[in-house]
Enzyme design. Structure first.
Site, mmCIF file in Angstrom:
data_model
loop_
_atom_site.group_PDB
_atom_site.id
_atom_site.type_symbol
_atom_site.label_atom_id
_atom_site.label_comp_id
_atom_site.label_asym_id
_atom_site.label_seq_id
_atom_site.Cartn_x
_atom_site.Cartn_y
_atom_site.Cartn_z
ATOM 1 N N ASP A 64 0.805 -1.228 0.000
ATOM 2 C CA ASP A 64 0.000 0.000 0.000
ATOM 3 C C ASP A 64 0.833 1.272 0.000
ATOM 4 O O ASP A 64 0.336 2.342 -0.324
ATOM 5 C CB ASP A 64 -0.922 0.018 1.247
ATOM 6 C CG ASP A 64 -0.149 -0.153 2.552
ATOM 7 O OD1 ASP A 64 1.083 -0.288 2.502
ATOM 8 O OD2 ASP A 64 -0.781 -0.158 3.626
ATOM 9 N N ASP A 119 4.263 -1.127 11.282
ATOM 10 C CA ASP A 119 3.785 0.202 10.945
ATOM 11 C C ASP A 119 3.199 0.803 12.225
ATOM 12 O O ASP A 119 2.471 0.120 12.958
ATOM 13 C CB ASP A 119 2.709 0.132 9.858
ATOM 14 C CG ASP A 119 2.423 1.514 9.318
ATOM 15 O OD1 ASP A 119 2.917 1.837 8.217
ATOM 16 O OD2 ASP A 119 1.736 2.290 10.005
HETATM 17 C C1 MIC Z 1 4.089 6.515 8.266
HETATM 18 O O1 MIC Z 1 2.906 6.816 8.343
HETATM 19 O O2 MIC Z 1 5.012 7.295 8.626
HETATM 20 C C2 MIC Z 1 4.477 5.164 7.689
HETATM 21 C C3 MIC Z 1 5.091 5.416 6.376
HETATM 22 O O3 MIC Z 1 3.323 4.395 7.501
HETATM 23 C C4 MIC Z 1 5.427 4.480 8.669
HETATM 24 C C5 MIC Z 1 5.988 3.222 8.182
HETATM 25 C C6 MIC Z 1 7.136 3.395 7.225
HETATM 26 O O4 MIC Z 1 7.956 4.287 7.402
HETATM 27 O O5 MIC Z 1 7.217 2.596 6.297
HETATM 28 C C7 MIC Z 1 4.817 4.182 10.050
HETATM 29 O O6 MIC Z 1 3.896 4.859 10.451
HETATM 30 O O7 MIC Z 1 5.319 3.322 10.772
HETATM 31 FE FE1 SF4 Z 2 -0.057 4.836 5.111
HETATM 32 FE FE2 SF4 Z 2 1.300 5.575 7.307
HETATM 33 FE FE3 SF4 Z 2 -0.237 7.312 5.984
HETATM 34 FE FE4 SF4 Z 2 -1.373 5.374 7.316
HETATM 35 S S1 SF4 Z 2 -0.159 7.026 8.182
HETATM 36 S S2 SF4 Z 2 -1.922 6.043 5.268
HETATM 37 S S3 SF4 Z 2 0.052 3.703 7.028
HETATM 38 S S4 SF4 Z 2 1.622 6.333 5.223
#
Ligand code: MIC
Ligand code: SF4
Length: 647
Positions: A64, A119
């Site tokens: 995603d 995540d």
């Molecule tokens: C985010 O919202 O910062 C992410 C991207 O989903 C990260 C995970 C990532 O850095 O791949 C998270 O929230 O852990």
């Molecule tokens: Fe994706 Fe992280 Fe954004 Fe949620 S907060 S939509 S997991 S990038």
């Protein structure tokens, strides 16, 4: 004395330690989830543990985050992830099927289960009464292999909700209110548990908005009871048989209690550049350039239907751009079939894929100096891809009002009637974009597909006797993992550690990586000095893995956030905090530091260690469990686990 719901579920899953808040406990993990940006490294690490299959009840690999696919890197990662799922027995949610947290809530999350996700917004599943926690990919890999997940046994904050939300005030405003009260710091080691008659009127998707953004407070998890609302949601998802009632005991005792009267909450916004910077929207009245609706916080069916009803038959003002990313294929297909998608398109919305997209800054970055109103959960400077943009986080109705008028203001001044949308009795169920695990006998034939961008995870050497190095960078308070290891256009290098390491601290100091690599090559250790709440935000373990690759051996900070502190340990970097915070001021960039006898101090369990910088001695606290010391001595969790320690 009765149990909180958090305690009930954790006690049932306790495999190591005794249940004493503040002490380290090991928890059995029932379910795991990964997404592609953290998952590739997690599975590479899982592979290096040499196991033949996963040991959890259910593990899902989602795609995603990196769905832009400019160049071969993302598609290679997707192919790798699919082949890993085939080989080890995971579910694979294909790109286009939706954001991991939204899809997991819809299709897999279950009350009373533990869920570990690579995540930080994994606590979304707390909306159905699951203990769901975010962690680094390596912790998830260990849990997939059947190893326990270690946390500080949480103290529990009771968020007691009374009353009902008024029209135009939504679950997003509730969690913004919680953020206003708890702020983004000082909550490490706590869990939030929601109770009160106000809870009964919140649907599961609303609860999930609250548990999702609870991550921004820094708590380990947030959880709602499993009640008739939970049953209603699971029934609507065709999973009613998975419902069990769950609630705290009547006489449960909490470490803190916060009472919020839902009827007193107003529409709120988090102003730049922190989700904790919360203000009532009516104080703003700001011209808006861009509105982005979606993300794992706010892209449910009801969220998007409400927006569609509000804008139906209207036209988008010329100065405003509107993007909408439905949270899942289920949501997108439902609004496509009932015509709401057409209302959004007619209004002028740009419809984006069901993915993270704009939220992680890999598309639709706003223009310089603009105001962008977003329904997502983080507005750290530069996260949108534009460091000069001002991002405000709001509910979908506030965002839709901003799109209608071009002004970020109280939606109640629109003088239109509030479109009340009910959650459907039956969601449309089509799991054809989720590939189930292959039957066990056929799995070993699956070959793992590895593209040229996918490298082996680097393994650290065991801890040296002393740390002898320099402060390669000194940073201030609230430095997030987005500052340490930027995502956005750099995301495609997540599986290529040497390349991704070139961008460590890029938004703060473009020379850091080259400087650190030179010192490393000359046998000098790198140290990071930081202020309060270092490593806020994402769970990305690359914010520890890449510094480790560059030869960082310790972080000296006023305080360090939970997931990042564990990631540092997992990659053999010692997290240290100043016994006297004023010592932070005496350490400048380039200062030479020796931490004599670090190895011995880890072995003997010392809680304080001395660092020498010039003529000054600095006391540093090492708040580490015996297990964490063992991991640091081995050079990280991977060597520690391969040595057979983490069972
Ligand atoms: C985010 O919202 O910062 C992410 C991207 O989903 C990260 C995970 C990532 O850095 O791949 C998270 O929230 O852990
Ligand atoms: Fe994706 Fe992280 Fe954004 Fe949620 S907060 S939509 S997991 S990038």
């Amino acid at each position: 004395m009765g149990y909180t719901l958090t305690e009930k579920i954790l006690r049932e899953h306790l495999v190591n330690g005794s249940y004493k808040p503040g002490e380290e406990i090991g928890i059995k993990i029932d379910q795991t989830l990964t997404q592609d940006a953290t998952g590739t490294m997690a599975y590479l690490q899982f592979e290096s543990m040499g196991l033949s299959k996963i040991a959890t009840e259910l593990s899902v690999s989602y795609v995603d985050h990196n769905t832009i696919q400019v160049g071969f890197e993302n598609s290679d990662d997707h192919a790798y992830l699919q082949s890993i799922a085939e080989k080890y027995g995971l579910y694979f949610s294909r790109p286009g099927n939706g954001i991991c947290h939204q899809v997991h809530l819809e299709r897999f999350a279950r009350p009373g289960k533990t869920l570990l996700g690579s995540d930080s917004h994994t606590p979304t599943a707390g909306g159905v009464g699951s203990i769901a926690m975010g962690a680094g990919g390596l912790d998830v890999a260990v849990a997939m292999g059947g190893g326990a997940y270690y946390i500080t046994c949480p103290r529990v904050i009771n968020v007691h909700l009374i009353g009902s939300l008024r029209l135009w005030v939504t679950a997003k405003d509730v969690v913004l209110k919680v953020l206003q009260i708890l702020t983004t710091k000082g909550n490490v080691g706590y869990a939030c548990e929601y109770t009160g008659d106000g809870v009964e009127r919140l649907t599961v998707p609303e609860r999930a908005t609250i548990t999702n953004m609870g991550a921004e407070t820094g708590v380990t998890t947030s959880i709602f009871p499993s009640d008739l609302q939970t049953k209603r949601f699971l029934d609507a998802q065709g999973r009613g048989d998975q419902w069990i009632p769950l609630a705290p005991d009547e006489d449960a005792v909490y470490d803190k209690v916060i009472e919020i009267d839902l009827s007193q909450i107003e529409p709120l916004a988090a102003a730049p550049h922190s989700p904790g910077n919360v203000l009532p929207v009516h104080e703003l009245n700001l011209p808006v350039d861009q509105v982005m609706i979606g993300s794992c916080t706010n892209s449910s069916y009801v969220d998007l239907m409400t927006v569609a009803e509000m804008v139906k038959g209207q036209r988008l003002p010329h100065g405003v751009s509107l993007g909408i990313a439905p949270g899942s294929r289920q949501v997108l297909n439902t609004i496509a079939k009932n015509g709401a998608l057409s209302d959004l398109i007619s209004f002028g919305a740009r419809i984006l894929e069901s993915a993270c997209g704009f939220c992680i800054g890999n598309s639709l970055s706003p223009r310089t100096d603009s105001v962008s109103v977003r329904t997502s959960n983080r507005n750290f400077k530069g996260r949108s891809g534009t460091s000069g943009a001002n991002v405000y986080l709001t509910s979908p109705v506030v965002a839709a009002a901003a799109a209608l008028t071009g002004i970020l203001a109280d939606p109640r001044r629109l003088k239109i009637s509030y479109p009340v949308i009910e959650m459907p009795e039956h969601f449309e169920i089509d799991d054809s974009m989720i590939i189930p695990p292959l039957p066990e006998g056929t799995r070993s034939k699956a070959t793992v597909r590895r593209g040229p961008n996918i490298g082996e995870p680097p393994i650290n050497a065991p801890m040296s006797e002393d740390i002898r190095g320099v402060v390669t960078i000194k940073v201030g308070d609230y430095v997030t993992t987005d500052h340490i290891m930027p995502a956005g256009s750099r995301l495609k290098y997540r599986s290529n550690v040497p390349k991704y390491s070139e961008f460590v601290f890029e938004p703060m100091d473009k020379e850091f990586s080259a400087r650190a690599a030179t010192l490393r090559d000359n046998g000098i250790h790198n140290l990071i000095v930081a202020g309060v709440s270092y490593g806020q935000g994402s769970s990305r373990e690359h914010a520890a893995l890449c510094p480790m690759y560059l030869g960082v051996k310790a972080v000296l900070a006023k305080s360090i956030e939970r997931i990042h502190a564990s990631n540092l340990v997992n990659f053999g970097i010692v997290p240290l905090t100043f016994a006297d915070e004023s010592d932070y001021d005496s350490l400048e960039n380039g200062a030479e530091i020796i931490i004599p006898g670090i190895n011995n101090a880890l072995e003997t369990g010392a809680e304080v260690i001395k660092a020498i910088s010039g003529r000054k001695e600095i006391k540093l606290k090492m708040d580490l469990s015996k297990r964490q010391r063992g991991i640091l001595l081995a050079g990280g969790l991977l060597p520690y686990t391969v040595l057979g320690n983490n069972r």
